[in-house]
Design a protein around this motif. Structure first.
Motif, mmCIF file in Angstrom:
data_model
loop_
_atom_site.group_PDB
_atom_site.id
_atom_site.type_symbol
_atom_site.label_atom_id
_atom_site.label_comp_id
_atom_site.label_asym_id
_atom_site.label_seq_id
_atom_site.Cartn_x
_atom_site.Cartn_y
_atom_site.Cartn_z
ATOM 1 N N LEU A 52 -9.379 -7.189 5.124
ATOM 2 C CA LEU A 52 -8.243 -6.260 5.065
ATOM 3 C C LEU A 52 -8.137 -5.436 6.337
ATOM 4 C CD1 LEU A 52 -8.546 -5.060 1.357
ATOM 5 C CD2 LEU A 52 -6.740 -6.475 2.327
ATOM 6 N N GLN A 53 -9.292 -5.001 6.855
ATOM 7 C CA GLN A 53 -9.254 -4.229 8.096
ATOM 8 C C GLN A 53 -8.776 -5.096 9.254
ATOM 9 O OE1 GLN A 53 -12.962 -2.634 9.530
ATOM 10 N NE2 GLN A 53 -11.968 -1.037 10.703
ATOM 11 N N ILE A 78 -5.053 -5.133 9.168
ATOM 12 C CA ILE A 78 -4.482 -3.865 9.641
ATOM 13 C C ILE A 78 -4.613 -3.744 11.151
ATOM 14 C CG2 ILE A 78 -4.738 -1.352 9.560
ATOM 15 C CD1 ILE A 78 -5.651 -1.697 6.643
ATOM 16 N N TRP A 123 -11.318 -7.019 -2.709
ATOM 17 C CA TRP A 123 -10.677 -6.135 -3.694
ATOM 18 C C TRP A 123 -11.626 -5.860 -4.863
ATOM 19 C CZ3 TRP A 123 -5.947 -9.676 -2.884
ATOM 20 C CH2 TRP A 123 -5.112 -9.128 -1.916
ATOM 21 N N LYS A 153 -2.132 -6.041 13.132
ATOM 22 C CA LYS A 153 -0.710 -6.021 12.785
ATOM 23 C C LYS A 153 0.197 -5.898 13.999
ATOM 24 C CE LYS A 153 1.408 -3.870 9.548
ATOM 25 N NZ LYS A 153 1.858 -2.857 8.585
ATOM 26 N N SER A 182 -11.104 2.009 3.700
ATOM 27 C CA SER A 182 -10.730 1.382 2.429
ATOM 28 C C SER A 182 -11.708 1.704 1.312
ATOM 29 C CB SER A 182 -10.634 -0.136 2.610
ATOM 30 O OG SER A 182 -11.886 -0.662 3.017
ATOM 31 N N PRO A 203 -1.447 -6.581 -3.861
ATOM 32 C CA PRO A 203 -2.666 -7.375 -4.063
ATOM 33 C C PRO A 203 -2.681 -8.154 -5.366
ATOM 34 C CG PRO A 203 -3.098 -5.012 -4.331
ATOM 35 C CD PRO A 203 -1.735 -5.147 -3.742
ATOM 36 N N GLN A 254 -1.930 2.037 11.272
ATOM 37 C CA GLN A 254 -0.985 1.972 10.167
ATOM 38 C C GLN A 254 0.341 2.641 10.547
ATOM 39 O OE1 GLN A 254 -2.747 3.131 6.371
ATOM 40 N NE2 GLN A 254 -4.768 2.878 7.269
ATOM 41 N N ALA A 281 1.511 -9.889 6.198
ATOM 42 C CA ALA A 281 0.477 -8.852 6.181
ATOM 43 C C ALA A 281 0.889 -7.684 5.303
ATOM 44 C CB ALA A 281 0.196 -8.380 7.603
ATOM 45 N N ASP A 282 2.117 -7.223 5.459
ATOM 46 C CA ASP A 282 2.606 -6.085 4.661
ATOM 47 C C ASP A 282 2.584 -6.410 3.173
ATOM 48 O OD1 ASP A 282 3.036 -4.459 6.863
ATOM 49 O OD2 ASP A 282 5.126 -5.062 7.105
ATOM 50 N N LEU A 286 -1.040 -6.347 1.803
ATOM 51 C CA LEU A 286 -1.545 -4.981 1.680
ATOM 52 C C LEU A 286 -0.872 -4.212 0.548
ATOM 53 C CD1 LEU A 286 -1.685 -4.079 5.492
ATOM 54 C CD2 LEU A 286 -3.626 -4.618 4.006
#
Length: 286
Positions: free
Chosen positions: A4-5, A8, A74, A11, A238, A29, A219, A22-23, A26
Protein backbone atom coordinates in the motif's frame (compact mmCIF):
# COMPACT_ATOMS: atom_id res chain seq x y z
CA UNK A 1 8.28 -1.35 1.56
CA UNK A 2 4.66 -2.40 2.10
CA UNK A 3 2.44 -2.76 -0.97
CA UNK A 4 0.00 0.00 0.00
CA UNK A 5 2.82 2.39 0.80
CA UNK A 6 4.46 1.53 -2.53
CA UNK A 7 1.23 2.52 -4.30
CA UNK A 8 1.02 5.83 -2.40
CA UNK A 9 4.71 6.62 -2.91
CA UNK A 10 4.62 6.04 -6.67
CA UNK A 11 1.29 7.74 -7.40
CA UNK A 12 2.99 10.85 -8.74
CA UNK A 13 4.90 8.68 -11.25
CA UNK A 14 1.86 6.74 -12.47
CA UNK A 15 0.07 7.40 -15.73
CA UNK A 16 -3.51 8.77 -15.43
CA UNK A 17 -4.84 5.23 -15.96
CA UNK A 18 -2.57 3.79 -13.28
CA UNK A 19 -3.56 6.54 -10.83
CA UNK A 20 -7.19 5.59 -11.45
CA UNK A 21 -6.43 2.01 -10.42
CA UNK A 22 -4.36 3.14 -7.42
CA UNK A 23 -7.09 5.47 -6.14
CA UNK A 24 -9.69 2.68 -6.41
CA UNK A 25 -7.50 0.20 -4.52
CA UNK A 26 -6.91 2.69 -1.71
CA UNK A 27 -10.55 3.80 -1.50
CA UNK A 28 -12.40 0.49 -2.08
CA UNK A 29 -10.49 -2.35 -0.40
CA UNK A 30 -13.59 -4.53 0.16
CA UNK A 31 -14.48 -4.48 -3.54
CA UNK A 32 -10.90 -5.14 -4.65
CA UNK A 33 -10.80 -8.24 -2.40
CA UNK A 34 -13.82 -9.69 -4.23
CA UNK A 35 -12.95 -8.69 -7.80
CA UNK A 36 -11.06 -10.57 -10.46
CA UNK A 37 -8.88 -8.50 -12.79
CA UNK A 38 -11.67 -8.63 -15.38
CA UNK A 39 -14.28 -7.39 -12.88
CA UNK A 40 -12.01 -4.62 -11.61
CA UNK A 41 -11.31 -3.52 -15.18
CA UNK A 42 -15.06 -3.43 -15.95
CA UNK A 43 -15.76 -1.40 -12.81
CA UNK A 44 -13.11 1.16 -13.78
CA UNK A 45 -13.98 1.18 -17.48
CA UNK A 46 -10.47 0.17 -18.57
CA UNK A 47 -8.89 -2.89 -20.20
CA UNK A 48 -7.96 -6.01 -18.26
CA UNK A 49 -4.40 -5.71 -19.59
CA UNK A 50 -4.12 -2.34 -17.82
CA UNK A 51 -4.82 -4.06 -14.49
CA UNK A 52 -2.19 -6.73 -15.20
CA UNK A 53 0.42 -4.15 -16.27
CA UNK A 54 -0.28 -2.14 -13.10
CA UNK A 55 0.37 -5.21 -10.95
CA UNK A 56 3.58 -5.93 -12.87
CA UNK A 57 4.75 -2.35 -12.40
CA UNK A 58 4.53 -2.91 -8.64
CA UNK A 59 6.71 -6.02 -8.95
CA UNK A 60 4.03 -8.74 -9.09
CA UNK A 61 3.54 -11.39 -11.79
CA UNK A 62 -0.10 -10.45 -12.21
CA UNK A 63 -3.24 -9.21 -10.45
CA UNK A 64 -3.83 -12.41 -8.37
CA UNK A 65 -0.45 -12.09 -6.61
CA UNK A 66 -1.03 -8.34 -6.07
CA UNK A 67 -4.48 -9.06 -4.60
CA UNK A 68 -3.06 -11.70 -2.24
CA UNK A 69 -0.44 -9.23 -0.99
CA UNK A 70 -3.09 -6.54 -0.48
CA UNK A 71 -5.44 -8.92 1.37
CA UNK A 72 -2.60 -10.02 3.67
CA UNK A 73 -1.69 -6.41 4.39
CA UNK A 74 -5.30 -5.38 5.06
CA UNK A 75 -5.62 -8.43 7.33
CA UNK A 76 -2.54 -7.41 9.29
CA UNK A 77 -3.96 -3.91 9.72
CA UNK A 78 -7.24 -5.39 10.99
CA UNK A 79 -5.41 -7.62 13.49
CA UNK A 80 -3.34 -4.69 14.70
CA UNK A 81 -6.50 -2.67 15.24
CA UNK A 82 -8.04 -5.48 17.28
CA UNK A 83 -4.83 -5.91 19.33
CA UNK A 84 -4.40 -2.28 20.29
CA UNK A 85 -4.74 -3.03 24.02
CA UNK A 86 -1.23 -4.48 24.13
CA UNK A 87 0.19 -2.21 21.44
CA UNK A 88 2.14 0.91 22.31
CA UNK A 89 3.23 2.16 18.89
CA UNK A 90 3.17 0.43 15.49
CA UNK A 91 5.08 -2.88 15.99
CA UNK A 92 6.03 -2.06 19.58
CA UNK A 93 4.06 -3.90 22.23
CA UNK A 94 3.78 -3.53 25.99
CA UNK A 95 5.74 -6.79 26.34
CA UNK A 96 8.87 -5.60 24.49
CA UNK A 97 12.08 -5.00 26.43
CA UNK A 98 13.81 -1.58 26.16
CA UNK A 99 16.42 -3.14 23.86
CA UNK A 100 13.73 -4.49 21.52
CA UNK A 101 11.89 -1.15 21.58
CA UNK A 102 15.13 0.65 20.68
CA UNK A 103 15.72 -1.68 17.71
CA UNK A 104 12.14 -1.32 16.43
CA UNK A 105 12.27 2.49 16.73
CA UNK A 106 15.60 2.51 14.92
CA UNK A 107 14.17 0.50 12.02
CA UNK A 108 11.06 2.70 11.81
CA UNK A 109 13.04 5.95 11.77
CA UNK A 110 15.66 4.53 9.40
CA UNK A 111 12.95 3.47 6.95
CA UNK A 112 11.37 6.95 7.00
CA UNK A 113 14.76 8.56 6.38
CA UNK A 114 15.62 6.18 3.53
CA UNK A 115 12.21 6.44 1.81
CA UNK A 116 12.20 10.23 2.05
CA UNK A 117 15.70 10.74 0.63
CA UNK A 118 15.27 8.13 -2.11
CA UNK A 119 12.05 9.70 -3.43
CA UNK A 120 12.93 13.38 -2.98
CA UNK A 121 12.75 15.61 -6.06
CA UNK A 122 16.18 17.26 -5.82
CA UNK A 123 15.42 19.69 -8.63
CA UNK A 124 12.54 21.05 -6.53
CA UNK A 125 14.83 21.23 -3.51
CA UNK A 126 17.30 23.37 -5.44
CA UNK A 127 14.49 25.68 -6.55
CA UNK A 128 13.27 26.04 -2.97
CA UNK A 129 16.81 26.83 -1.76
CA UNK A 130 17.09 29.55 -4.44
CA UNK A 131 13.72 31.06 -3.46
CA UNK A 132 14.62 31.18 0.22
CA UNK A 133 18.00 32.81 -0.46
CA UNK A 134 16.27 35.61 -2.38
CA UNK A 135 13.26 35.99 -0.05
CA UNK A 136 12.49 39.26 1.68
CA UNK A 137 10.72 37.47 4.53
CA UNK A 138 10.28 33.79 5.35
CA UNK A 139 7.38 32.42 7.37
CA UNK A 140 7.74 28.84 8.65
CA UNK A 141 4.60 27.27 10.09
CA UNK A 142 3.31 23.95 11.39
CA UNK A 143 0.63 22.70 13.77
CA UNK A 144 0.99 20.09 16.53
CA UNK A 145 4.05 17.87 16.12
CA UNK A 146 4.93 19.65 12.87
CA UNK A 147 5.25 22.93 14.80
CA UNK A 148 8.25 21.45 16.64
CA UNK A 149 9.94 20.74 13.31
CA UNK A 150 9.06 24.25 12.09
CA UNK A 151 10.51 25.83 15.26
CA UNK A 152 13.73 23.83 14.90
CA UNK A 153 14.25 24.94 11.29
CA UNK A 154 13.34 28.55 12.12
CA UNK A 155 15.94 28.65 14.91
CA UNK A 156 18.65 27.26 12.63
CA UNK A 157 17.88 29.76 9.87
CA UNK A 158 17.71 32.71 12.29
CA UNK A 159 21.12 31.69 13.59
CA UNK A 160 22.67 32.30 10.16
CA UNK A 161 20.86 35.56 9.47
CA UNK A 162 17.71 34.66 7.55
CA UNK A 163 14.65 36.93 8.08
CA UNK A 164 12.46 34.19 9.55
CA UNK A 165 9.10 34.44 11.29
CA UNK A 166 7.79 31.48 13.26
CA UNK A 167 4.64 31.57 15.39
CA UNK A 168 2.97 28.74 17.29
CA UNK A 169 -0.45 30.39 17.63
CA UNK A 170 -2.61 29.71 14.55
CA UNK A 171 -4.28 33.13 14.76
CA UNK A 172 -0.88 34.84 14.65
CA UNK A 173 0.17 32.56 11.80
CA UNK A 174 -2.82 33.78 9.79
CA UNK A 175 -2.13 37.42 10.64
CA UNK A 176 1.46 37.13 9.43
CA UNK A 177 0.46 35.08 6.37
CA UNK A 178 -1.88 37.79 5.11
CA UNK A 179 0.97 40.34 5.36
CA UNK A 180 3.26 38.35 3.03
CA UNK A 181 3.65 39.45 -0.55
CA UNK A 182 5.75 39.06 -3.68
CA UNK A 183 9.32 38.18 -2.88
CA UNK A 184 8.35 36.44 0.37
CA UNK A 185 8.27 32.69 1.06
CA UNK A 186 5.96 30.68 3.28
CA UNK A 187 7.25 27.22 4.22
CA UNK A 188 4.44 24.99 5.51
CA UNK A 189 5.15 21.72 7.32
CA UNK A 190 2.15 19.37 7.46
CA UNK A 191 2.13 15.63 6.75
CA UNK A 192 -1.62 15.44 6.06
CA UNK A 193 -1.92 18.82 4.33
CA UNK A 194 -5.57 18.91 5.38
CA UNK A 195 -5.61 21.05 8.54
CA UNK A 196 -7.79 24.14 8.18
CA UNK A 197 -5.31 26.38 10.04
CA UNK A 198 -2.60 25.41 7.55
CA UNK A 199 -4.65 25.68 4.37
CA UNK A 200 -6.07 29.09 5.37
CA UNK A 201 -2.58 30.46 6.04
CA UNK A 202 -1.20 29.03 2.79
CA UNK A 203 -4.17 30.43 0.87
CA UNK A 204 -3.60 33.92 2.27
CA UNK A 205 0.10 33.85 1.43
CA UNK A 206 -0.47 32.60 -2.10
CA UNK A 207 -3.28 35.09 -2.73
CA UNK A 208 -0.90 37.96 -1.96
CA UNK A 209 1.87 36.71 -4.24
CA UNK A 210 4.16 34.87 -1.80
CA UNK A 211 5.70 31.54 -2.81
CA UNK A 212 4.31 28.59 -0.84
CA UNK A 213 6.58 25.62 -0.12
CA UNK A 214 4.90 22.52 1.32
CA UNK A 215 6.78 19.85 3.27
CA UNK A 216 4.07 17.21 3.09
CA UNK A 217 3.17 13.62 2.22
CA UNK A 218 2.50 12.31 -1.27
CA UNK A 219 -1.22 12.03 -0.61
CA UNK A 220 -3.49 14.46 -2.42
CA UNK A 221 -4.45 17.35 -0.13
CA UNK A 222 -5.54 21.01 -0.29
CA UNK A 223 -2.02 22.11 0.74
CA UNK A 224 -0.35 20.03 -1.94
CA UNK A 225 -2.63 21.50 -4.61
CA UNK A 226 -1.97 25.13 -3.69
CA UNK A 227 1.80 24.88 -3.10
CA UNK A 228 4.26 26.29 -5.63
CA UNK A 229 6.82 23.68 -4.57
CA UNK A 230 6.48 20.42 -2.62
CA UNK A 231 9.17 18.54 -0.71
CA UNK A 232 7.77 15.08 -0.01
CA UNK A 233 7.94 13.27 3.33
CA UNK A 234 7.43 9.49 3.37
CA UNK A 235 6.57 7.63 6.56
CA UNK A 236 4.54 4.56 7.50
CA UNK A 237 1.14 5.87 8.59
CA UNK A 238 -1.11 2.90 7.87
CA UNK A 239 -0.62 1.24 11.25
CA UNK A 240 -1.73 2.18 14.77
CA UNK A 241 0.62 4.70 16.34
CA UNK A 242 0.85 6.61 19.60
CA UNK A 243 2.84 9.49 18.15
CA UNK A 244 4.04 10.67 14.74
CA UNK A 245 7.62 9.53 15.34
CA UNK A 246 8.37 8.39 11.79
CA UNK A 247 6.65 11.46 10.35
CA UNK A 248 8.83 13.85 12.35
CA UNK A 249 11.90 11.86 11.29
CA UNK A 250 10.90 12.31 7.64
CA UNK A 251 10.15 16.02 8.17
CA UNK A 252 13.46 16.62 9.96
CA UNK A 253 15.24 14.85 7.12
CA UNK A 254 13.87 17.44 4.71
CA UNK A 255 14.39 20.49 6.95
CA UNK A 256 17.94 19.50 7.92
CA UNK A 257 18.80 18.91 4.26
CA UNK A 258 17.30 22.27 3.35
CA UNK A 259 19.30 24.04 6.06
CA UNK A 260 22.63 22.43 5.08
CA UNK A 261 22.02 23.31 1.41
CA UNK A 262 21.44 26.93 2.45
CA UNK A 263 24.67 26.86 4.46
CA UNK A 264 26.55 25.45 1.50
CA UNK A 265 25.50 28.30 -0.75
CA UNK A 266 26.03 31.07 1.80
CA UNK A 267 29.63 30.10 2.54
CA UNK A 268 31.60 32.56 4.64
CA UNK A 269 28.55 34.69 5.51
CA UNK A 270 26.91 31.81 7.37
CA UNK A 271 30.13 30.82 9.08
CA UNK A 272 30.53 34.37 10.38
CA UNK A 273 27.03 34.31 11.88
CA UNK A 274 27.73 30.95 13.54
CA UNK A 275 31.05 32.17 14.99
CA UNK A 276 29.46 35.37 16.31
CA UNK A 277 26.54 33.44 17.82
CA UNK A 278 28.92 30.99 19.48
CA UNK A 279 31.02 33.86 20.85
CA UNK A 280 28.00 35.62 22.36
CA UNK A 281 26.72 32.42 23.99
CA UNK A 282 30.19 31.70 25.43
CA UNK A 283 29.97 35.05 27.26
CA UNK A 284 27.06 33.63 29.24
CA UNK A 285 29.25 30.78 30.41
CA UNK A 286 32.19 32.91 31.51
Amino acid sequence: MRCLQKIIVNKALFTPGERKIADYILAQPDKVKAYSSQELAASLGISQSSIIKFAQRLGFKGFPSLKIALIEEWGQQSQQTEAQDGQLHNDISSHDTPAVIAEKLFREKQQALRDTTEHLDYASLEQVVACIREAGRIQIIGVGGSSLVAKDLAYKMMKVGYPVMNELDSHVQLTVAQSLGEGDVQLVISFSGNLKEITLAAGEARKNGAKVVAVTSLQESPLRKMADYTLDTLAEESRWRSSSIAVRTAQNTITDLLFVCLLQGDGERSRQYIRRSKGIIEQLES
